[in-house]
Write a protein that holds these residues in place. Structure first.
Motif, PDB file in Angstrom:
ATOM      1  N   ASN A  40     -36.184  18.109 -21.616  1.00  0.00           N
ATOM      2  CA  ASN A  40     -36.529  18.288 -20.204  1.00  0.00           C
ATOM      3  C   ASN A  40     -36.284  17.016 -19.407  1.00  0.00           C
ATOM      4  O   ASN A  40     -35.778  17.066 -18.270  1.00  0.00           O
ATOM      5  N   LEU A  41     -36.630  15.881 -19.987  1.00  0.00           N
ATOM      6  CA  LEU A  41     -36.423  14.630 -19.258  1.00  0.00           C
ATOM      7  C   LEU A  41     -34.938  14.334 -19.106  1.00  0.00           C
ATOM      8  O   LEU A  41     -34.501  13.784 -18.104  1.00  0.00           O
ATOM      9  N   ALA A  80     -48.751  10.037 -14.672  1.00  0.00           N
ATOM     10  CA  ALA A  80     -47.947  11.254 -14.749  1.00  0.00           C
ATOM     11  C   ALA A  80     -48.068  12.056 -13.454  1.00  0.00           C
ATOM     12  O   ALA A  80     -47.060  12.519 -12.899  1.00  0.00           O
ATOM     13  N   ALA A  81     -49.279  12.188 -12.954  1.00  0.00           N
ATOM     14  CA  ALA A  81     -49.489  12.966 -11.735  1.00  0.00           C
ATOM     15  C   ALA A  81     -48.726  12.371 -10.557  1.00  0.00           C
ATOM     16  O   ALA A  81     -48.127  13.093  -9.756  1.00  0.00           O
ATOM     17  N   LEU A 117     -39.768  17.978 -24.699  1.00  0.00           N
ATOM     18  CA  LEU A 117     -39.989  16.951 -23.682  1.00  0.00           C
ATOM     19  C   LEU A 117     -38.726  16.122 -23.479  1.00  0.00           C
ATOM     20  O   LEU A 117     -38.286  15.899 -22.343  1.00  0.00           O
ATOM     21  N   LEU A 152     -43.118  24.184 -23.023  1.00  0.00           N
ATOM     22  CA  LEU A 152     -43.361  22.744 -22.894  1.00  0.00           C
ATOM     23  C   LEU A 152     -44.715  22.471 -22.265  1.00  0.00           C
ATOM     24  O   LEU A 152     -45.475  21.606 -22.716  1.00  0.00           O
ATOM     25  N   GLY A 164     -41.613  18.021 -17.440  1.00  0.00           N
ATOM     26  CA  GLY A 164     -41.619  16.974 -18.445  1.00  0.00           C
ATOM     27  C   GLY A 164     -42.307  15.702 -17.970  1.00  0.00           C
ATOM     28  O   GLY A 164     -42.966  15.018 -18.748  1.00  0.00           O
ATOM     29  N   LEU A 165     -42.173  15.394 -16.702  1.00  0.00           N
ATOM     30  CA  LEU A 165     -42.759  14.162 -16.182  1.00  0.00           C
ATOM     31  C   LEU A 165     -44.252  14.099 -16.435  1.00  0.00           C
ATOM     32  O   LEU A 165     -44.819  13.028 -16.635  1.00  0.00           O
ATOM     33  N   LEU A 166     -44.881  15.264 -16.429  1.00  0.00           N
ATOM     34  CA  LEU A 166     -46.332  15.335 -16.656  1.00  0.00           C
ATOM     35  C   LEU A 166     -46.733  14.679 -17.973  1.00  0.00           C
ATOM     36  O   LEU A 166     -47.836  14.186 -18.121  1.00  0.00           O
ATOM     37  N   PHE A 167     -45.822  14.741 -18.921  1.00  0.00           N
ATOM     38  CA  PHE A 167     -46.193  14.306 -20.274  1.00  0.00           C
ATOM     39  C   PHE A 167     -45.428  13.073 -20.739  1.00  0.00           C
ATOM     40  O   PHE A 167     -45.365  12.799 -21.924  1.00  0.00           O
ATOM     41  N   HIS A 168     -44.857  12.345 -19.817  1.00  0.00           N
ATOM     42  CA  HIS A 168     -43.975  11.264 -20.253  1.00  0.00           C
ATOM     43  C   HIS A 168     -44.687  10.227 -21.113  1.00  0.00           C
ATOM     44  O   HIS A 168     -44.064   9.523 -21.886  1.00  0.00           O
ATOM     45  N   ARG A 169     -46.004  10.134 -20.990  1.00  0.00           N
ATOM     46  CA  ARG A 169     -46.739   9.146 -21.792  1.00  0.00           C
ATOM     47  C   ARG A 169     -46.681   9.449 -23.293  1.00  0.00           C
ATOM     48  O   ARG A 169     -47.062   8.599 -24.109  1.00  0.00           O
ATOM     49  N   LEU A 217     -46.026  10.568 -10.686  1.00  0.00           N
ATOM     50  CA  LEU A 217     -44.585  10.790 -10.871  1.00  0.00           C
ATOM     51  C   LEU A 217     -44.195  12.195 -10.430  1.00  0.00           C
ATOM     52  O   LEU A 217     -43.225  12.393  -9.695  1.00  0.00           O
ATOM     53  N   VAL A 218     -44.943  13.170 -10.893  1.00  0.00           N
ATOM     54  CA  VAL A 218     -44.643  14.551 -10.540  1.00  0.00           C
ATOM     55  C   VAL A 218     -44.697  14.734  -9.029  1.00  0.00           C
ATOM     56  O   VAL A 218     -43.794  15.321  -8.421  1.00  0.00           O
ATOM     57  N   PHE A 251     -42.937  19.868 -29.427  1.00  0.00           N
ATOM     58  CA  PHE A 251     -43.301  19.357 -28.114  1.00  0.00           C
ATOM     59  C   PHE A 251     -42.418  18.174 -27.731  1.00  0.00           C
ATOM     60  O   PHE A 251     -41.834  18.139 -26.636  1.00  0.00           O
TER      61      PHE A 251
END
Lengths: 171, 171
Positions: free
Chosen positions: A86-87, A142-143, A83, A5, B100-105, A145-146, A79
DNA sequence: CGATTCATGTAACGGGTTACATGATTCG
DNA sequence: CGAATCATGTAACCCGTTACATGAATCG
């Protein structure tokens, strides 16, 4: 692949060559992946073999040749599937940190407490970096959130450890 | 070996044969390990090859032969080393749920929210079992510690999810 | 007698780790 | 020129997964 991922996500943002990928992982995402350079190269090979990525050989100036990998349509699909998965489910309770607690009776209580105190310090030590990260990025990026997520879990871990350390183990 | 601590820990409690080990993992520790039966057998072989465990062949009544594995002194040392290491550092922020959060967009915000809502339900669904476990064991027993720890993290996860779900992603 | 339980494995594959190998270019 | 940087890989090994194979004993 453990980091599939992550790789697909990074490539979905922009095509990249292995060296670049390794820099990003090493410098910006060390807490999210421990992928080693040589592993990354073979992972890219594998993605290409599976038809998820495609490489174009490129040469800029007189620097060594490099293979720039971009996602194929199949890669983009894969991808998004990963994703979503994973979410949808974080699998949090399975994480390995719990295992040792099962056997704590094998060590004297005071040693266990000392070790957990070390864990507390090590966990807490990660917070300032994340807090800076959180504050230096827009609230819903995103950053952010992580970082926010990690901080929430770190906070819970430290609070739990404080409980144990405060009350002792032989109540 | 991912599950080395778990295996050594179980064997340190009492010698066991593979089938027995598999029953325990399957029935009592499904949340701590996904070790498959055949993997467990080869893991026991490996431990024996490394001199950490020793097998004695046993036959009870007319049941099939079985190999009872006990720890050697080296195995007991190795167990304590791994245990100390595990208690000392939990490596929590590296856990995979963050990736996954990294790519939520890459997904529309409303889909991300729907997936995180599913995650919330799934996470919450694990709590009652753990709470029962917690209440059915003495306060400082190993089982109670593991359950309490997992509950603390689950609680933090759900609270964090509630924050996101309440405020939305496009603030 | 047929299904389930008890009990252990093998073979093939996938994929991660480490150590090692290579070589061009730029910088001081 | 020597060191650091850029850039990619190979080979050997370890370990987990899956599917498959085996066979005795007990239960209904």
């Amino acid at each position: 692949m453990e980091d599939e991922l992550l790789l697909l996500g990074l490539l979905s943002g922009s095509a990249m060559h292995g060296y670049q990928l390794n820099e990003i992982i090493e410098q910006r995402l060390p807490m999210l992946s421990k992928l080693k350079p040589s592993t990354a190269y073979s992972a890219l090979d594998r993605l290409a073999a599976q038809g998820l990525a495609e490489a174009t050989v490129e040469r800029v100036g007189r620097r060594p040749e490099r293979k720039v990998y971009g996602l194929t349509p199949a890669g983009r699909e894969r991808f998004l599937d990963l994703l979503r998965e994973n979410l949808r489910s974080a699998d949090l309770p399975a994480y390995a940190g719990d295992r040792g607690l099962l056997f704590h009776r094998a060590l004297p209580a005071n040693e266990v407490l000392a070790l957990l105190a070390e864990r507390r310090e090590a966990t807490l030590a990660r917070a300032p970096r994340l807090r800076r990260l959180l504050e230096s990025h827009p609230p819903r990026s995103a950053a952010a959130l992580v970082a926010g997520h990690a901080l929430a879990l770190i906070d819970a871990e430290v609070t739990w450890l404080d409980g144990i350390l405060g009350e002792g183990l032989d109540a």
